[in-house]
Design a protein around this motif. Structure first.
Motif, PDB file in Angstrom:
ATOM      1  N   GLU A 259       0.816  -1.217   0.000  1.00 33.37           N
ATOM      2  CA  GLU A 259       0.000   0.000   0.000  1.00 33.37           C
ATOM      3  C   GLU A 259       0.844   1.259   0.000  1.00 33.37           C
ATOM      4  OE1 GLU A 259      -2.476  -0.395   3.398  1.00 33.37           O
ATOM      5  OE2 GLU A 259      -3.457  -2.179   2.640  1.00 33.37           O
ATOM      6  N   GLY A 260       2.138   1.077   0.119  1.00 34.56           N
ATOM      7  CA  GLY A 260       3.022   2.230   0.077  1.00 34.56           C
ATOM      8  C   GLY A 260       3.012   3.070   1.332  1.00 34.56           C
ATOM      9  N   SER A 261       2.387   2.586   2.388  1.00 33.94           N
ATOM     10  CA  SER A 261       2.360   3.414   3.601  1.00 33.94           C
ATOM     11  C   SER A 261       3.645   3.208   4.405  1.00 33.94           C
ATOM     12  CB  SER A 261       1.139   3.082   4.455  1.00 33.94           C
ATOM     13  OG  SER A 261       1.016   1.711   4.625  1.00 33.94           O
ATOM     14  N   HIS A 262       4.143   4.297   4.913  1.00 35.66           N
ATOM     15  CA  HIS A 262       5.400   4.296   5.643  1.00 35.66           C
ATOM     16  C   HIS A 262       5.100   4.600   7.103  1.00 35.66           C
ATOM     17  CE1 HIS A 262       9.680   4.214   4.872  1.00 35.66           C
ATOM     18  NE2 HIS A 262       9.426   4.274   3.581  1.00 35.66           N
ATOM     19  N   TYR A 263       5.815   3.953   7.991  1.00 36.76           N
ATOM     20  CA  TYR A 263       5.566   4.243   9.399  1.00 36.76           C
ATOM     21  C   TYR A 263       6.315   5.504   9.801  1.00 36.76           C
ATOM     22  CZ  TYR A 263       4.504  -0.688   9.111  1.00 36.76           C
ATOM     23  OH  TYR A 263       4.002  -1.891   8.724  1.00 36.76           O
ATOM     24  N   PRO A 264       5.627   6.525  10.281  1.00 37.72           N
ATOM     25  CA  PRO A 264       6.343   7.707  10.757  1.00 37.72           C
ATOM     26  C   PRO A 264       7.178   7.368  11.987  1.00 37.72           C
ATOM     27  CG  PRO A 264       3.964   7.954  11.103  1.00 37.72           C
ATOM     28  CD  PRO A 264       4.186   6.631  10.422  1.00 37.72           C
ATOM     29  N   VAL A 265       6.651   6.505  12.819  1.00 37.67           N
ATOM     30  CA  VAL A 265       7.389   6.059  14.001  1.00 37.67           C
ATOM     31  C   VAL A 265       7.255   4.540  14.052  1.00 37.67           C
ATOM     32  CG1 VAL A 265       7.528   6.123  16.517  1.00 37.67           C
ATOM     33  CG2 VAL A 265       6.814   8.163  15.255  1.00 37.67           C
ATOM     34  N   LEU A 266       8.381   3.895  14.269  1.00 40.04           N
ATOM     35  CA  LEU A 266       8.350   2.435  14.283  1.00 40.04           C
ATOM     36  C   LEU A 266       8.274   1.956  15.724  1.00 40.04           C
ATOM     37  CD1 LEU A 266       8.618   0.028  12.310  1.00 40.04           C
ATOM     38  CD2 LEU A 266      11.033   0.011  12.879  1.00 40.04           C
ATOM     39  N   VAL A 267       7.185   1.320  16.077  1.00 38.27           N
ATOM     40  CA  VAL A 267       7.009   0.881  17.460  1.00 38.27           C
ATOM     41  C   VAL A 267       7.945  -0.281  17.783  1.00 38.27           C
ATOM     42  CG1 VAL A 267       5.367  -0.021  19.130  1.00 38.27           C
ATOM     43  CG2 VAL A 267       4.622   1.643  17.406  1.00 38.27           C
ATOM     44  N   TRP A 268       7.944  -1.279  16.922  1.00 38.56           N
ATOM     45  CA  TRP A 268       8.758  -2.472  17.188  1.00 38.56           C
ATOM     46  C   TRP A 268      10.069  -2.409  16.416  1.00 38.56           C
ATOM     47  CZ3 TRP A 268       8.086  -5.614  21.075  1.00 38.56           C
ATOM     48  CH2 TRP A 268       6.820  -5.687  21.670  1.00 38.56           C
ATOM     49  N   ASN A 269      10.945  -1.476  16.839  1.00 44.33           N
ATOM     50  CA  ASN A 269      12.265  -1.460  16.214  1.00 44.33           C
ATOM     51  C   ASN A 269      13.165  -2.479  16.928  1.00 44.33           C
ATOM     52  OD1 ASN A 269      13.516  -0.258  18.491  1.00 44.33           O
ATOM     53  ND2 ASN A 269      12.913   1.771  17.788  1.00 44.33           N
ATOM     54  N   HIS A 270      14.399  -2.633  16.438  1.00 41.75           N
ATOM     55  CA  HIS A 270      15.226  -3.713  16.995  1.00 41.75           C
ATOM     56  C   HIS A 270      15.528  -3.504  18.481  1.00 41.75           C
ATOM     57  CE1 HIS A 270      18.214  -0.754  15.639  1.00 41.75           C
ATOM     58  NE2 HIS A 270      19.057  -1.271  16.483  1.00 41.75           N
ATOM     59  N   LYS A 271      15.547  -2.215  18.917  1.00 39.29           N
ATOM     60  CA  LYS A 271      15.839  -1.959  20.335  1.00 39.29           C
ATOM     61  C   LYS A 271      14.653  -2.353  21.211  1.00 39.29           C
ATOM     62  CE  LYS A 271      19.196   1.668  19.599  1.00 39.29           C
ATOM     63  NZ  LYS A 271      19.109   2.854  18.791  1.00 39.29           N
ATOM     64  N   THR A 272      13.455  -2.022  20.749  1.00 41.96           N
ATOM     65  CA  THR A 272      12.289  -2.371  21.580  1.00 41.96           C
ATOM     66  C   THR A 272      12.074  -3.883  21.599  1.00 41.96           C
ATOM     67  OG1 THR A 272      10.899  -1.720  19.718  1.00 41.96           O
ATOM     68  CG2 THR A 272      10.958  -0.222  21.558  1.00 41.96           C
ATOM     69  N   ILE A 273      12.398  -4.525  20.477  1.00 41.33           N
ATOM     70  CA  ILE A 273      12.284  -6.000  20.453  1.00 41.33           C
ATOM     71  C   ILE A 273      13.253  -6.587  21.492  1.00 41.33           C
ATOM     72  CG2 ILE A 273      12.671  -8.087  19.081  1.00 41.33           C
ATOM     73  CD1 ILE A 273      11.805  -6.437  16.599  1.00 41.33           C
TER      74      ILE A 273
END
Ligand code: SF4
Length: 158
Positions: free
Chosen positions: A23-37
């Motif tokens: 859909e081409g949507s981009h996350y402005p903020v990534l909740v589950w980035n590698h640090k939060t994982i």
């Protein structure tokens, strides 16, 4: 899933969310980035520790003391490991991608149908790989016509 690594010598890997949803949507903020994982895993396994990453690894790797297997976290969206990436992909339509985020460097199928011989194909591949973007951010910036990522991962072969 992490408990699987206790009994089995498997590598369980977690991947950041990515924008390849078709859909081409981009996350402005990534909740589950590698640090939060990692923080989340630490909350359950405080003794988890970093182990060396194999050459060209696409994940940061960890282990829990006493466990046979390992855990990998893939920073696929924050793109912090691109420097060692050696991946190329050919889409079902024949597009060569030297990065998940590019929009295709050239079309292998079209080149073959136009009668390119092995030497010409080799030259095209070597040139494409030699000029690959330095990371996923640059590959995304260089997309043709500035179009945003809109393809689905199922059309790329992640
Ligand atoms: S260069 Fe592209 S394909 Fe390779 S790790 Fe970075 S974002 Fe992924």
């Amino acid at each position: 899933m992490v408990e699987l690594t206790k009994q089995y010598p498997v590598n369980v890997r977690f991947i950041e969310e990515m924008p390849f949803n078709g859909e081409g949507s981009h996350y402005p903020v990534l909740v589950w980035n590698h640090k939060t994982i990692l923080d989340y895993l630490k909350s359950y396994f405080p003794a988890i520790y970093k182990i060396p990453d194999p050459p060209h690894s696409t994940s940061y790797n960890y282990q829990i003391p006493g466990h046979q297997g390992t855990i990998g976290i893939i920073a696929a969206y924050t793109r912090t490991f691109c420097g060692t990436c050696n991946r190329i992909r050919i889409t079902p339509q024949g597009g060569l991608k030297t990065c998940l985020y590019d929009s295709g460097i050239f079309n292998v199928r079209d080149l073959m149908r136009a009668g390119a011989n092995d030497a010409e194909l080799e030259t095209a591949f070597v040139e494409a790989i030699g000029n690959r973007a330095k990371d996923g951010w640059e590959a995304e910036k260089n997309r043709q016509f500035g179009l945003p990522v809109s393809e689905s991962m199922s059309t790329i072969g992640g």
